[in-house]
Design an enzyme around this catalytic site. Structure first.
Site, PDB file in Angstrom:
ATOM      1  N   GLU A 149      -8.738   0.392  -2.745  1.00 25.43           N
ATOM      2  CA  GLU A 149      -9.532   0.443  -1.516  1.00 25.43           C
ATOM      3  C   GLU A 149     -10.486   1.616  -1.632  1.00 25.43           C
ATOM      4  OE1 GLU A 149      -6.122  -1.230   1.552  1.00 25.43           O
ATOM      5  OE2 GLU A 149      -6.965   0.758   1.854  1.00 25.43           O
ATOM      6  N   HIS A 200      -5.684   3.555  -1.502  1.00 25.79           N
ATOM      7  CA  HIS A 200      -7.008   3.934  -0.983  1.00 25.79           C
ATOM      8  C   HIS A 200      -7.319   5.354  -1.442  1.00 25.79           C
ATOM      9  CE1 HIS A 200      -9.676   4.272   2.932  1.00 25.79           C
ATOM     10  NE2 HIS A 200     -10.345   4.559   1.829  1.00 25.79           N
ATOM     11  N   HIS A 241       0.936   6.313   1.776  1.00 29.46           N
ATOM     12  CA  HIS A 241       1.634   7.304   2.602  1.00 29.46           C
ATOM     13  C   HIS A 241       2.827   7.949   1.909  1.00 29.46           C
ATOM     14  CE1 HIS A 241      -1.333   6.822   5.510  1.00 29.46           C
ATOM     15  NE2 HIS A 241      -1.092   5.541   5.672  1.00 29.46           N
ATOM     16  N   ASN A 287       0.858  -1.186   0.000  1.00 31.48           N
ATOM     17  CA  ASN A 287       0.000   0.000   0.000  1.00 31.48           C
ATOM     18  C   ASN A 287       0.895   1.238   0.000  1.00 31.48           C
ATOM     19  OD1 ASN A 287      -1.390   2.281   1.107  1.00 31.48           O
ATOM     20  ND2 ASN A 287      -3.059   0.929   1.711  1.00 31.48           N
ATOM     21  N   ARG A 293      -7.020  12.836   0.972  1.00 31.44           N
ATOM     22  CA  ARG A 293      -5.930  13.294   1.843  1.00 31.44           C
ATOM     23  C   ARG A 293      -4.572  12.739   1.420  1.00 31.44           C
ATOM     24  NH1 ARG A 293      -7.416  10.085   7.375  1.00 31.44           N
ATOM     25  NH2 ARG A 293      -9.417  11.094   7.019  1.00 31.44           N
ATOM     26  N   HIS A 308      -3.545  -4.361   8.005  1.00 23.52           N
ATOM     27  CA  HIS A 308      -3.643  -3.185   8.880  1.00 23.52           C
ATOM     28  C   HIS A 308      -2.722  -3.324  10.074  1.00 23.52           C
ATOM     29  CE1 HIS A 308      -5.068   0.527  10.600  1.00 23.52           C
ATOM     30  NE2 HIS A 308      -5.640   0.747   9.442  1.00 23.52           N
ATOM     31  N   THR A 311      -8.256   3.632   8.673  1.00 22.91           N
ATOM     32  CA  THR A 311      -9.485   2.842   8.613  1.00 22.91           C
ATOM     33  C   THR A 311      -9.688   2.129   9.947  1.00 22.91           C
ATOM     34  OG1 THR A 311      -8.955   2.516   6.296  1.00 22.91           O
ATOM     35  CG2 THR A 311     -10.767   1.216   7.184  1.00 22.91           C
ATOM     36  N   ARG A 366      -9.464   8.138  -0.880  1.00 23.57           N
ATOM     37  CA  ARG A 366     -10.420   8.560   0.150  1.00 23.57           C
ATOM     38  C   ARG A 366     -11.275   9.695  -0.360  1.00 23.57           C
ATOM     39  NH1 ARG A 366      -8.786   6.553   5.597  1.00 23.57           N
ATOM     40  NH2 ARG A 366     -10.592   7.687   6.318  1.00 23.57           N
ATOM     41  N   GLU A 399     -10.993  -9.394   3.642  1.00 26.61           N
ATOM     42  CA  GLU A 399      -9.705  -8.989   4.209  1.00 26.61           C
ATOM     43  C   GLU A 399      -9.932  -8.792   5.694  1.00 26.61           C
ATOM     44  OE1 GLU A 399      -7.132  -6.359   2.105  1.00 26.61           O
ATOM     45  OE2 GLU A 399      -6.311  -5.513   3.954  1.00 26.61           O
TER      46      GLU A 399
HETATM   47  N1  PXP Z   1      -5.833  -3.124   4.257  1.00 25.07           N
HETATM   48  C1  PXP Z   1      -6.785  -2.170   4.326  1.00 25.07           C
HETATM   49  C2  PXP Z   1      -8.169  -2.533   3.910  1.00 25.07           C
HETATM   50  C3  PXP Z   1      -6.494  -0.873   4.759  1.00 25.07           C
HETATM   51  O1  PXP Z   1      -7.463   0.052   4.827  1.00 25.07           O
HETATM   52  C4  PXP Z   1      -5.160  -0.560   5.084  1.00 25.07           C
HETATM   53  C5  PXP Z   1      -4.802   0.833   5.496  1.00 25.07           C
HETATM   54  O2  PXP Z   1      -5.011   1.692   4.428  1.00 25.07           O
HETATM   55  C6  PXP Z   1      -4.193  -1.565   4.980  1.00 25.07           C
HETATM   56  C7  PXP Z   1      -4.563  -2.845   4.589  1.00 25.07           C
HETATM   57  C8  PXP Z   1      -2.758  -1.311   5.281  1.00 25.07           C
HETATM   58  O3  PXP Z   1      -2.586  -0.961   6.617  1.00 25.07           O
HETATM   59  P1  PXP Z   1      -1.193  -0.381   7.076  1.00 25.07           P
HETATM   60  O4  PXP Z   1      -0.964   0.878   6.314  1.00 25.07           O
HETATM   61  O5  PXP Z   1      -1.384  -0.158   8.539  1.00 25.07           O
HETATM   62  O6  PXP Z   1      -0.144  -1.410   6.766  1.00 25.07           O
END
Ligand code: PXP
Length: 256
Positions: A76, A46, A13, A10, A52, A200, A107, A48, A157
């Protein structure tokens, strides 16, 4: 190479850092290129409602890159008309429906599939018809997992946030309880014909026990990897995560 336990990286960030300056760098698309070269099996982003981090333009670029590289883009998204229209126009390989509250930092918690059945079922059907593999981001709760199968999702998930947080804070009782729920949830989901993903809050310390759950087919990891990239670079961070996933799988006698 494709793995039996896939790693979706992901890159949200990277966009958070870019947006902090209102500049054009660092570019999420470059992070996606590095992630793929480092062995990521897919890219997760994601979009949003408040934009952001990831922007609409990022999704255009990421869709194009993933198509060219033959890697799935996992979009996402909240279950809103706006996001549904965007997803249906991009037709990502995968769509992960998540709850979204504007004021949340990340999330928080899983999607309420039980309460949201009438809103979620048509969204799942529309995304499936567009060719996306639909996953629902849920807590490892038996009712939510059963409802996910009922609305026609292909994947759940499982939200690993509570377990990862308990592990980081040394809360052994909560860790034991939440881990047992994840294991039971994964077994339940597979018995219902669902593919199981998890994500997550996963870091190097917590990836092993999650990867060792034999039913889990994909991990989606973001924040920790982007943070580690500051210190070691993104490529080594992803390779180390991949190595820890594979080591946990081998130790459990599960295919990597
Ligand atoms: N899976 C989903 C559905 C999420 O919303 C997120 C966070 O955006 C992640 C995985 C990844 O989480 P993290 O950034 O904490 O590794």
């Amino acid at each position: 190479m494709t793995h039996a336990l896939r790693l979706g990286v992901n890159i949200d960030h990277v966009a958070t850092i870019r947006n902090a300056r209102g500049e054009s760098y660092p570019e999420p698309i470059r992070a996606a290129e590095v992630a793929i070269a480092a062995g990521a099996d897919g890219i997760t982003a994601h979009l949003r409602e408040d934009r952001r981090h990831i922007s609409d333009a990022d999704i255009d670029l990421l869709s194009d890159l993933c198509r060219r590289r033959g890697k799935p883009l996992n979009l996402e998204m909240a279950v809103t008309d706006e996001m549904l229209a965007i997803a249906l126009s991009h037709r990502p390989a995968a769509a992960c429906l998540v709850p979204e509250r504007r004021e949340e930092v990340t999330t928080e918690g899983g999607l309420d599939v039980v309460g949201g059945h009438n809103r979620i079922a048509p969204a799942v059907a529309a995304l499936k018809a567009a060719g996306s593999r639909v996953s629902l981001f849920v807590e490892a709760d038996p009712a939510q997992i059963a409802a996910s199968a009922k609305v026609g999702a292909a994947v759940v998930e499982l939200h690993t946030g509570a377990w990862c947080e308990a592990m980081r804070h040394g809360d052994a009782a909560k860790a034991e309880l939440t881990y047992a729920r994840l294991r039971a949830g994964a077994a339940q989901a597979v018995a219902l014909g669902l593919e199981v993903h998890a994500g997550h809050g996963i870091d190097y310390a917590t990836v092993g026990p999650i990867a060792a759950i034999p039913e889990v087919a994909e991990l989606n990891i973001g924040h920790f990897l982007i943070g580690e990239a500051i210190f070691t670079g993104l490529d080594p961070a992803i390779r180390r995560m991949r190595m820890l996933m594979d080591a946990a799988r081998v130790a459990e006698g599960v295919s990597v």
